[in-house]
Design an enzyme around this catalytic site. Structure first.
Site: not given
Length: 515
Positions: A137, A275
């Site tokens: 922070k 596929h």
């Protein structure tokens, strides 16, 4: 100017001695805790104990040591805020400029097969994430490092400029919050499982990057490959690539589809995928026999495909595999002779998965699918049926051989895009109809592919027949038995069509949609 200080407390001590020694050599005082402090002292690095900073002993078996204002004020104080500076001076508190922390090994702990609940909970770090968050922070002033891979870069910047750059501190702060978020997500998931919470009000997932990919489905799409923290043995994410080019996004999708199908079988099996749909599946007494059947299922579509085996690939199988262009071959392992044959092909990817547990594969896991603005979560489809669970709904009972082929086809059709039809015969697929907008359309494709082989074959359908047209088509092609879920309001129409054509039909009571 006050001397700069670093707080070091790490569970993973990789590289920490050299890093701390370098920091000390740059005039940085080292504050440390517990085992880290002991290690650094043994290595001759001057260390200030955390109790000397807090004026309070480490207590409760180390559970409470850094949770103290003397630590967090040193991390959170805004250095150019006059009120903050005055408070720090009045209370005799010092700043902490560098935080090097990594956390209790929660992931490694719960990965142990015999871990108990109490041991898992004891490995939930509290002080570490709190320090990391405080430092991150306040990254405008504090450098925070959670990953040993960043040690060298941080040292280099300090040596060259006297401190890290704000850009670096921002990057490291973001990394910290990703790290603590992943850590908390793993804990939350574990505790939710222990509490029996299956689909809680918040569903948090975390993954770690395996690699960046050149692109996604198409060259204009960015992509990367990620792994769950506790990925299982035999998963694609833990595979070892033995040979070939880097995997692509489409390669990974297809390989995952092939692996899911081949894991359905206990006997030697080989699956060819294009596929994300199977173009050939075969089982046999050997992996070579299974491959021959998979190849003969569709010799055209297998070209450029993905092949998966559930047994070690031997020289005989490798010789056949080497005769055509394949993108990937994946298997539990490859014999040295097989590797010698296949590695002559420069670009083929060979993936070694190791042995997997069939019991583990039958346990459902949560599957996550993205939608615009959200996601869908569902259990994986691991449900299977046994012969004893089938309901014969026609006058004619299936023969023993037909029953065997029906169950084979049912295992395959489960993994074919809906609407799905699979024709099977002699322990191999002979026709696959995938992803059609209507079921009879899928059946036509499968029958056309099978040609004359359809006569005497069986048909598997992933969902019920909404009308009798698919059965009529099957009868004309010479199909002798059908497996389908049943459950349509027009089931009687399909049953009547089967009876009229001497076809045996069984219901599973289970649907396998795959969209």
């Amino acid at each position: 100017m006050a001397k700069r200080r670093a707080l070091i407390s790490v569970s993973d001590k990789t590289g920490i001695v050299d890093f701390a020694r370098e920091l000390a050599g740059l005039g940085v005082e080292i504050i440390s805790t517990g085992g880290t402090a002991s290690l650094l002292e043994r290595e001759g690095i001057p260390v200030i104990g955390i109790s000397d900073v807090t004026g309070f002993p480490e207590i409760l078996d180390g559970r409470v040591k850094t949770l103290h204002p003397a630590v967090h004020s040193g991390l959170l104080a805004i250095r150019d805020n006059e009120e903050h500076r005055r408070t720090m001076e009045e209370l005799g508190l010092g700043y902490i400029d560098f935080v090097i922390v990594n956390l209790y090994p929660f992931q490694q702990t719960i990965a142990k097969p015999d871990v108990g609940y109490e041991e898992a909970v004891e490995n939930i770090d509290i002080g570490g994430p709190t320090m990391l968050r405080s430092a991150a922070k306040n990254h405008a002033f504090v450098t925070v490092v959670v990953d040993a891979a960043d040690y060298a870069g941080v040292l280099q910047e300090i040596k060259e400029g006297g401190d890290t750059t704000l850009e670096t501190r921002k990057r490291l702060a973001a990394k910290v919050f990703r790290h603590t978020a992943a850590y908390d997500a793993l804990i939350g998931d574990y505790l939710s499982q222990q509490a029996g919470e299956q689909l809680p009000e918040r569903f948090t997932v975390t993954y770690e990057k395996i690699q960046d990919l050149r692109y996604g489905e198409n060259p204009h799409q960015r992509a990367a490959f990620y792994r769950k923290p506790l990925a299982g043995k035999g998963d694609l994410t833990t595979a070892e690539q033995l040979h070939g080019k880097e995997l692509s996004y489409n390669n990974i999708n297809d390989a995952n589809a092939a692996l899911a199908i081949v894991k359905e079988f206990d006997e030697p099996a080989v699956v060819a995928v294009k596929h994300m749909n199977p173009c050939g599946v075969g089982i046999g007494t050997t992996v070579a026999e299974a491959y021959r059947k998979a190849y003969e299922s569709d010799p055209t579509s297998i070209f450029g495909g993905i092949v998966a085996a559930n047994r070690t690939v031997d020289a005989e199988t490798a010789g056949m595999l080497s005769e055509l262009f394949l993108e990937i071959v994946l298997a539990p392992d490859f014999t040295p002779e097989a590797l010698g044959i296949l590695t002559r092909k420069k670009n083929i990817r060979l993936l070694k998965l190791g042995d997997w547990s069939r019991a583990a594969e039958r346990k459902p896991e949560w599957l996550v699918t993205s939608v615009a603005g959200g996601m869908l979560v569902q259990e994986s489809d691991v449900l299977s049926v046994e012969a004893s669970e089938l309901k014969v709904v026609t006058d004619r009972q299936p023969t023993e051989e037909e029953l065997k082929q029906l169950l084979f086809g049912w295992k395959v059709v489960k993994h074919v895009k809906s609407n799905a039809i699979v024709l099977a015969k002699d322990n191999m697929t002979i026709g696959v109809g995938a992803g059609q907008m209507n079921r009879v359309g899928a059946a036509r494709i499968a029958v056309e592919q099978a040609g004359d082989k359809a006569r005497g074959a069986v048909l598997a359908s992933d969902a019920f027949f909404p009308m009798g047209d698919t059965v009529e088509l099957a009868a004309k092609a010479g199909i002798t038995a059908i497996i389908q879920p049943g459950g349509s309001i027009r089931d009687e129409e399909s049953i009547a069509a089967a009876n009229a054509n001497g076809i045996a039909m069984v219901f599973t009571g289970v649907r396998h949609f795959k969209h």
